[in-house]
Write a protein that holds these residues in place. Structure first.
Motif, PDB file in Angstrom:
ATOM      1  N   THR A  97       0.819  -1.222   0.000  1.00 46.47           N
ATOM      2  CA  THR A  97       0.000   0.000   0.000  1.00 46.47           C
ATOM      3  C   THR A  97       0.847   1.263   0.000  1.00 46.47           C
ATOM      4  N   THR A  98       2.138   1.136  -0.249  1.00 40.51           N
ATOM      5  CA  THR A  98       2.979   2.326  -0.347  1.00 40.51           C
ATOM      6  C   THR A  98       3.164   2.685  -1.824  1.00 40.51           C
ATOM      7  N   ASP A  99       3.472   3.946  -2.093  1.00 40.31           N
ATOM      8  CA  ASP A  99       3.538   4.427  -3.476  1.00 40.31           C
ATOM      9  C   ASP A  99       4.765   3.914  -4.221  1.00 40.31           C
ATOM     10  N   PHE A 100       5.888   3.835  -3.533  1.00 35.40           N
ATOM     11  CA  PHE A 100       7.119   3.385  -4.185  1.00 35.40           C
ATOM     12  C   PHE A 100       8.130   3.044  -3.110  1.00 35.40           C
ATOM     13  N   GLY A 101       9.181   2.373  -3.501  1.00 34.63           N
ATOM     14  CA  GLY A 101      10.231   2.040  -2.534  1.00 34.63           C
ATOM     15  C   GLY A 101      11.125   0.949  -3.075  1.00 34.63           C
ATOM     16  N   LYS A 102      11.743   0.245  -2.154  1.00 33.87           N
ATOM     17  CA  LYS A 102      12.664  -0.834  -2.525  1.00 33.87           C
ATOM     18  C   LYS A 102      12.470  -1.977  -1.541  1.00 33.87           C
ATOM     19  N   ARG A 103      12.365  -3.174  -2.086  1.00 32.14           N
ATOM     20  CA  ARG A 103      12.097  -4.342  -1.231  1.00 32.14           C
ATOM     21  C   ARG A 103      12.899  -5.540  -1.703  1.00 32.14           C
ATOM     22  N   VAL A 193       8.051  12.174  -8.335  1.00 34.02           N
ATOM     23  CA  VAL A 193       6.930  11.243  -8.514  1.00 34.02           C
ATOM     24  C   VAL A 193       5.819  12.006  -9.229  1.00 34.02           C
ATOM     25  N   PRO A 194       4.850  11.296  -9.803  1.00 34.57           N
ATOM     26  CA  PRO A 194       3.773  12.035 -10.476  1.00 34.57           C
ATOM     27  C   PRO A 194       2.862  12.768  -9.490  1.00 34.57           C
ATOM     28  N   GLN A 195       2.311  13.898  -9.938  1.00 35.72           N
ATOM     29  CA  GLN A 195       1.261  14.584  -9.186  1.00 35.72           C
ATOM     30  C   GLN A 195      -0.022  13.779  -9.358  1.00 35.72           C
ATOM     31  N   ARG A 196      -0.821  13.722  -8.309  1.00 36.63           N
ATOM     32  CA  ARG A 196      -2.126  13.058  -8.430  1.00 36.63           C
ATOM     33  C   ARG A 196      -3.194  13.950  -7.810  1.00 36.63           C
ATOM     34  N   TRP A 197      -4.292  14.105  -8.546  1.00 35.60           N
ATOM     35  CA  TRP A 197      -5.410  14.863  -7.995  1.00 35.60           C
ATOM     36  C   TRP A 197      -6.707  14.446  -8.688  1.00 35.60           C
ATOM     37  N   GLU A 336      -9.018  10.346 -11.619  1.00 36.33           N
ATOM     38  CA  GLU A 336      -7.812  10.706 -10.888  1.00 36.33           C
ATOM     39  C   GLU A 336      -6.775  11.041 -11.959  1.00 36.33           C
TER      40      GLU A 336
END
Lengths: 446, 168
Positions: A97-103, A193-197, A336
C-alpha cells in the motif's frame, strides 16, 4: 417509453450521428456506457504504468492502477520488469500500500504470506505444518498482469492476453513518441513522482481535449493572452498539423505562426542537437525542427503535451517540457489525474530546472493553464447528466458538435510522418477518429 | 528557547491578517507581504514506508515559486478569463497550532502552523478541503513582518481539489 438499453440500435444511432459529425451528449457520463467502457475498452487496451527511470535498481517498485486493477510494478533481481496484480493470493489483501520504494520481497500483513520480486510464494508462516509439504506453492504465485512491454522506457501493461503487441497497438504514434521521448541518448527521466489529484469529469472529456482540441487554447487559456504570455492571434495554436492515427490515437504538431521566428527543436539547447540527429530519422528531425508544441492522446486515456512556456510574464524565456498523464476513471464523472514530468537525462542541469519550473507554472494541479482546463471539464460533466442530455433517442437534439473542418479541410499528402495529417490543428478529425474507435470497441459483440 | 508572548502575538496576528487577505481575495496586498527574495514551495506527499525515506518528495511540487511567478499568478486572477476562479470560489483559511522559534537571522523567525483551507465552488454543496502543515520564515522589515519563505506540506498524497487556483 424512453429507450434506456445499450443495444445494437443504440450503437447504430451513435454511429449515424458520428457520420454526420456530431456526438450524442448522453455518452459523456452515462453509467451504462461507463461499464461497457470498463469491459470492452479498458480490459483490452495497453495502459501506461510508469517509466523505467522510476525503477532504478533491482527491488525498486511503484504501485499503480489499470483503472480498478492494482498493479505492483517491480524491477526483479535480474533487472527485468514485472507487473503483478497487487492482491495477495491467499485472501485478496492489497499486498503493497505504499507508493514506491525498494524491497527484497513483499509480506502480506494478514497471514504473513511472503512473495519475492518475481511474485513467487516463498514464505508461509508454519506452512509445512498447516498446509503440509505437499502444497504446490507455484499455484499461489501473485497473478501476473497478462502482458507488459516497454517503448523508449515507457512501461505499458494490458489485461488482455490476446492483445496485439504494444508496438502494433501504438502504430503510427511510435513515430511521434520517438520525437518526444526517444530523441536523446539515455532517454528521458521522470522527476520525483507524479502529481495526483481528483477532477469531477469523465475520462473522455479530458482525453478528447488533449487529443483533438488545440482550438480551445485561445479561449480556455485566454488569461494567458491577456497577460501577454500567449499571442493575440486566435489562430495561434492552429498553425501546424492535426494527425489522425489508427486505433483512436491522435497527435497535433503545432508550429510558429507564419513570419514568427521561434528557436528550432522547441528551444532545446544546441549542445543536444547532435543527439537528435543521431537518434531521429531525417523526416522526424525535419518535423521536430519547426515544432513548437506537440499535444495529443494515446487511446484510451494517456495524454501528453510538450509545449514551450514561460512563467515570468510576457518577457520571460520559453522553455520546453514534457508531461504525460493518465486520466484514470474512478466513475462516470470522476477521474484521478496522474501527471508525470519528464526531461531528457542528457539535458544540461539548468535546462532541466527551467523545464521543471515551466511545467509547474503551466500544468499540474496549480498550472495556470491546467487550472482552467479542469474547471471547464467539470462544467461539461455538470451539464451532461440531465434528462435532456441523457436521452438516448436524442429527442431533444442534444448532440455535441464535432463537425469542424468536415468536408472543408483536405489531408496534406506531403506530410512525412504516419497518419492522416491535415494542414491545421483547428479540426475535429482526431476527435471523430477517437469516438469512432471508441464506438467500435464498445459495440463489439463478445 | 521560548519566544516572548509579545512576539508570539505579533506572529499569530500577522498570519490571521494574511489569511484574511487571501479569503477576501486581496491578492495584490498579499503579494506585498512577500519578501522580494521569497521562496514559496509545496512539495508532494507520498505514502511511503518510513524505512524507505520521508513521506515528502522534495523534487516535485505543486508550487515552486518566486515573487515574480506568484505575481504572474495573481495577475492571471485579475484577468477577465481565469475561468477556474470566474466566478470566484469562496475560501476559508484556518491557521492554527502556531509555533514560533528564533530564525537563523536576528531579523527572522521560523513559524510552524497547521492549515485547513475549505473551499466552496459555485452552487455545489460539496466542500473541498486542503490541509497540512506550513513552515514559514518570517522576516522583520521596519515595523512590519514579511514572508521570506513558505513551505507547504499537504497531508494528502492524492489531492482532493480539482486545482490549486488559490494560495495556501
Amino acid at each position: 417509453m424512453a429507450h434506456t438499453r445499450l443495444d445494437a440500435k443504440t450503437f447504430d444511432l451513435i454511429r449515424q450521428k458520428l457520420n454526420e459529425g456530431v456526438l450524442p451528449q448522453w455518452v459523456s457520463t452515462d453509467p451504462e456506457i461507463y461499464q461497457a467502457e470498463l469491459e470492452k475498452i479498458f480490459a483490452h487496451t495497453w495502459h501506461f504504468l510508469g517509466h523505467e527511470s522510476e525503477l532504478k535498481e533491482p527491488g525498486s517498485y511503484v504501485t499503480r492502477w489499470i483503472v480498478n486493477d492494482p498493479v505492483l510494478l517491480v524491477r526483479a533481481n535480474n533487472g527485468e520488469i514485472r507487473a503483478l496484480l497487487n492482491s495477495c493470493t491467499h485472501r485478496g489483501v492489497m499486498l503493497c500500500t505504499t507508493d514506491f520504494g525498494k524491497r527484497k520481497n513483499f509480506t502480506c500483513p494478514y497471514h504473513g504470506w511472503t512473495f519475492n520480486l518475481d511474485g513467487e510464494l516463498i514464505g508461509i508462516i508454519a506452512g509445512d505444518k498447516v498446509y503440509g509439504k505437499e502444497m504446490d506453492r507455484s499455484k499461489w504465485a501473485l497473478r501476473m498482469i497478462p502482458k507488459i512491454a516497454t517503448y523508449h522506457g515507457m512501461i505499458f501493461g494490458t489485461l488482455d492476453s490476446d492483445a496485439v503487441p504494444l508496438e502494433e497497438f501504438l502504430g503510427g504514434m511510435k513515430w511521434y513518441l520517438d520525437i518526444m521521448v526517444g530523441r536523446s541518448d539515455g532517454g528521458m527521466e521522470v522527476r520525483g513522482v507524479p502529481q495526483r489529484w481528483i477532477v469531477r469529469t469523465n475520462w473522455k472529456i479530458s482525453a478528447d481535449n488533449f487529443g483533438g482540441d488545440p482550438y480551445h487554447t485561445a479561449m480556455t487559456h485566454r488569461s494567458t493572452v491577456e497577460l501577454g504570455i500567449s499571442p493575440k492571434d486566435p489562430l495561434f495554436a492552429s498553425y501546424g498539423h492535426q494527425v489522425v492515427l489508427d486505433h483512436g490515437h491522435g497527435v497535433n504538431v503545432i508550429n510558429a505562426a507564419p513570419g514568427l521566428k521561434m528557436p528550432p527543436y522547441q528551444g532545446l539547447p544546441e549542445e543536444m542537437w547532435p543527439m537528435f540527429k543521431r537518434n531521429l530519422t531525417p523526416e522526424q528531425l525535419d518535423v521536430f525542427s519547426t515544432t513548437v508544441v506537440v499535444v495529443g492522446n494515446c487511446f484510451p486515456n494517456l495524454s501528453f503535451v510538450s509545449p514551450m512556456h514561460g512563467t515570468k510574464g510576457s518577457d520571460g524565456l520559453l522553455t520546453n517540457f514534457l508531461t504525460l498523464r493518465v486520466w484514470r476513471p474512478l466513475g462516470p464523472d470522476t477521474i484521478e489525474v496522474c501527471s508525470w514530468f519528464l526531461v531528457d537525462k542528457a539535458a544540461p542541469a539548468d535546462m532541466k530546472e527551467a523545464s521543471y519550473r515551466s511545467y509547474i507554472g503551466s500544468f499540474g494541479a496549480s498550472g495556470t493553464l491546467e487550472q482552467d482546463d479542469t474547471e471547464i471539464w467539470t462544467r461539461v460533466a455538470q451539464a451532461s447528466k440531465g434528462f435532456m442530455a441523457r436521452d438516448k433517442d436524442i429527442h431533444f437534439d442534444n448532440v455535441l458538435n464535432y463537425a469542424m473542418g468536415m468536408g472543408r479541410v483536405m489531408p496534406d499528402e506531403t506530410w512525412p510522418g504516419p497518419g492522416v495529417a491535415y494542414p491545421t490543428t483547428y479540426l475535429d478529425a482526431i476527435s471523430r477518429g477517437f469516438y469512432e474507435h471508441w464506438l467500435n470497441m464498445i459495440a463489439k459483440e463478445d | 528557547m521560548v519566544v516572548d508572548s509579545e512576539l508570539y502575538y505579533q506572529i499569530s496576528r500577522f498570519l490571521a491578517e494574511e489569511a484574511s487577505l487571501l479569503d477576501q481575495r486581496q491578492f495584490r496586498e498579499w503579494i506585498d507581504l512577500l519578501a522580494n527574495d521569497v521562496i514559496y514551495r509545496m512539495p508532494l506527499r507520498v505514502t511511503r514506508d518510513p524505512s524507505d525515506g520521508p513521506s515528502i518528495i522534495d523534487e516535485m511540487t505543486f508550487f515552486e515559486e518566486d515573487k515574480l511567478s506568484l505575481t504572474t499568478r495573481v495577475n492571471r486572477l485579475g484577468t477577465t478569463s481565469a475561468w477556474a476562479e470566474s466566478p470566484p470560489s469562496r475560501t476559508r483559511h484556518y491557521v492554527t497550532n502556531i509555533l514560533v522559534e528564533p530564525g537563523s537571522r536576528s531579523d527572522e523567525v521560523t513559524v510552524r502552523s497547521n492549515f485547513l483551507v475549505l473551499r466552496s465552488r459555485g452552487n455545489s454543496p460539496e466542500c473541498e478541503q486542503i490541509f497540512g502543515e506550513r513552515i514559514d520564515v518570517l522576516r522583520r522589515v521596519g515595523d512590519r513582518w514579511s514572508i521570506a519563505a513558505r513551505t507547504i506540506y499537504p497531508d494528502q498524497s492524492v489531492i482532493g481539489t480539482q486545482n490549486f487556483s488559490i494560495f495556501l
